[in-house]
Design an enzyme around this catalytic site. Structure first.
Site, PDB file in Angstrom:
ATOM      1  N   ASP A  47       0.872  -1.317  -0.021  1.00 52.53           N
ATOM      2  CA  ASP A  47       0.043  -0.232  -0.048  1.00 52.53           C
ATOM      3  C   ASP A  47       0.896   1.244  -0.096  1.00 52.53           C
ATOM      4  O   ASP A  47       1.868   1.285   0.494  1.00 52.53           O
ATOM      5  CB  ASP A  47      -0.970  -0.055   1.226  1.00 52.53           C
ATOM      6  CG  ASP A  47      -2.098  -0.964   1.190  1.00 52.53           C
ATOM      7  OD1 ASP A  47      -2.242  -1.522   0.088  1.00 52.53           O
ATOM      8  OD2 ASP A  47      -2.497  -1.736   2.261  1.00 52.53           O
ATOM      9  N   TYR A  75       5.281  -9.118   8.289  1.00 54.63           N
ATOM     10  CA  TYR A  75       5.014  -7.898   8.176  1.00 54.63           C
ATOM     11  C   TYR A  75       4.735  -7.386   9.931  1.00 54.63           C
ATOM     12  O   TYR A  75       4.445  -8.187  10.699  1.00 54.63           O
ATOM     13  CB  TYR A  75       3.307  -7.626   7.623  1.00 54.63           C
ATOM     14  CG  TYR A  75       3.220  -7.974   6.276  1.00 54.63           C
ATOM     15  CD1 TYR A  75       3.381  -6.785   5.527  1.00 54.63           C
ATOM     16  CD2 TYR A  75       3.025  -9.237   5.914  1.00 54.63           C
ATOM     17  CE1 TYR A  75       3.297  -7.110   3.982  1.00 54.63           C
ATOM     18  CE2 TYR A  75       2.872  -9.319   4.674  1.00 54.63           C
ATOM     19  CZ  TYR A  75       2.990  -8.602   3.763  1.00 54.63           C
ATOM     20  OH  TYR A  75       2.873  -8.629   2.280  1.00 54.63           O
ATOM     21  N   ASP A  89      -7.514   1.249   7.093  1.00 53.79           N
ATOM     22  CA  ASP A  89      -6.367   2.015   7.559  1.00 53.79           C
ATOM     23  C   ASP A  89      -6.470   3.539   7.903  1.00 53.79           C
ATOM     24  O   ASP A  89      -7.760   3.930   7.913  1.00 53.79           O
ATOM     25  CB  ASP A  89      -5.282   1.747   6.413  1.00 53.79           C
ATOM     26  CG  ASP A  89      -5.616   2.555   5.137  1.00 53.79           C
ATOM     27  OD1 ASP A  89      -6.201   3.412   4.942  1.00 53.79           O
ATOM     28  OD2 ASP A  89      -4.846   2.316   4.076  1.00 53.79           O
ATOM     29  N   ARG A 181      -4.373  -5.220   6.194  1.00 54.37           N
ATOM     30  CA  ARG A 181      -5.670  -4.334   6.762  1.00 54.37           C
ATOM     31  C   ARG A 181      -6.787  -5.289   7.333  1.00 54.37           C
ATOM     32  O   ARG A 181      -7.519  -4.799   8.062  1.00 54.37           O
ATOM     33  CB  ARG A 181      -6.017  -3.397   5.581  1.00 54.37           C
ATOM     34  CG  ARG A 181      -4.838  -2.158   5.339  1.00 54.37           C
ATOM     35  CD  ARG A 181      -5.395  -1.490   4.037  1.00 54.37           C
ATOM     36  NE  ARG A 181      -5.336  -2.013   2.952  1.00 54.37           N
ATOM     37  CZ  ARG A 181      -6.020  -1.703   1.799  1.00 54.37           C
ATOM     38  NH1 ARG A 181      -6.888  -0.975   1.762  1.00 54.37           N
ATOM     39  NH2 ARG A 181      -5.904  -2.557   0.921  1.00 54.37           N
TER      40      ARG A 181
END
Length: 301
Positions: A47, A75, A89, A181
């Protein structure tokens, strides 16, 4: 006859430590320009506001992109508790809020439910296609989308810290196609308090680590300079999860023409996917059968 693409025939991987504020495609375009490369692509979109590993393939290395994309990735991310947004987000609009704040023990108890083979509904604002249109385009037009759940393998989801009552920091190791997300959104729903991603960083992807990443500032400073080429990882790094099979000179010639070629096998079995090398150079990826590799991708280097 199509127009010939300009640029250099250069192959390899550049590991970029992507900064926040850039799309993955913008990074790829900048790298391609800096190397004056004919062809470039990346192994897994980040993103725009996410940071960390963006592995950019140049030239013949683009043929190895699927093997990096399919590999596990890690992550670290911070979840803002108590708020849901339309994008899942911090870039989106708050659409629901709660004063409830789960305890750290409640959060730890919920995490195992997101580990293993799970089903995940992508965010409304995602690149998933619906009748040929990207979901994020339809969402921007105000459509309320019903996206189908997709399978995702999550190897681990670990609590790293609890900075304050409103935030929790996690690490996830997962397979291809995962949306961090969506994990934040669904964890918030499971805890009854809502949640969205506040910060997100990809710390490693397959064989590539963020600690080895090159900054955009360094790429721009060395653009069109031979010193930039020294930052490239070899093409075969993208094949780290496949066994390497040396081949004979005759086998290399046959493989380069798209035909099965003789290889020197070790512990591979009939039907295994592997890659062939000759004098240290990658020749092809294919399926091993009875002493030969049957190529599915051939490298022209």
């Amino acid at each position: 006859m199509g127009r010939r693409r300009k640029g250099r025939d250069i192959s390899g991987w550049l590991i970029v430590d992507k900064p926040a504020g850039l799309t993955s495609n913008a990074v790829v375009n900048k790298v391609r320009w800096a190397f004056d490369a004919k062809k470039a692509g990346h192994a897994g979109t980040l993103d725009p506001e996410a940071t960390g590993v963006l592995a950019v393939a140049l030239g013949e290395a683009t043929k190895t992109v699927p093997y990096v994309t399919d590999a596990l990735k890690a992550y670290t991310f911070t979840v803002r508790l108590g708020q849901a947004t339309n994008t899942d987000d911090a870039e989106g609009e708050v659409i629901a809020q709660s004063d409830l704040r789960p305890t750290t023990e409640d959060i730890e108890a919920a995490l195992p439910g997101f580990v293993g083979d799970i089903m995940q509904v992508p965010p409304q604002y995602s690149a998933v296609k619906i009748d040929g249109e990207r979901a994020y385009k339809l969402a921007r037009d105000g459509e309320d989308l019903e996206l189908a759940a997709r399978p995702l393998f999550v190897e681990s989801l670990t609590l790293l810290g609890r900075p304050d009552d409103d935030h929790v920091t996690l690490e996830m190791v997962c397979g291809k196609g995962g949306y961090v997300r969506a994990i934040a959104r669904d964890l918030g729903a499971e805890l009854g308090c809502y949640g969205h991603v506040r910060e997100l960083r990809r710390v490693w992807s397959g064989p590539f680590d963020a600690e080895d990443g090159v900054s955009m500032e360094e790429i721009e400073a060395k653009a069109k300079d031979p010193a930039l080429d020294e930052l490239l990882e070899p093409l075969e790094v993208g094949l780290a999860d496949l066994p390497e099979l040396p081949c004979t000179a005759e086998g290399a010639t046959r493989l380069r023409h798209g035909n099965p070629g003789m290889v020197i096998a070790s512990d591979v079995e009939y039907g295994d996917e592997a890659w062939a090398s000759y004098q240290g150079q990658p020749v092809a990826v294919g399926i091993y059968k009875a002493g030969e590799l049957h190529p599915t991708r051939v490298f022209n280097i």
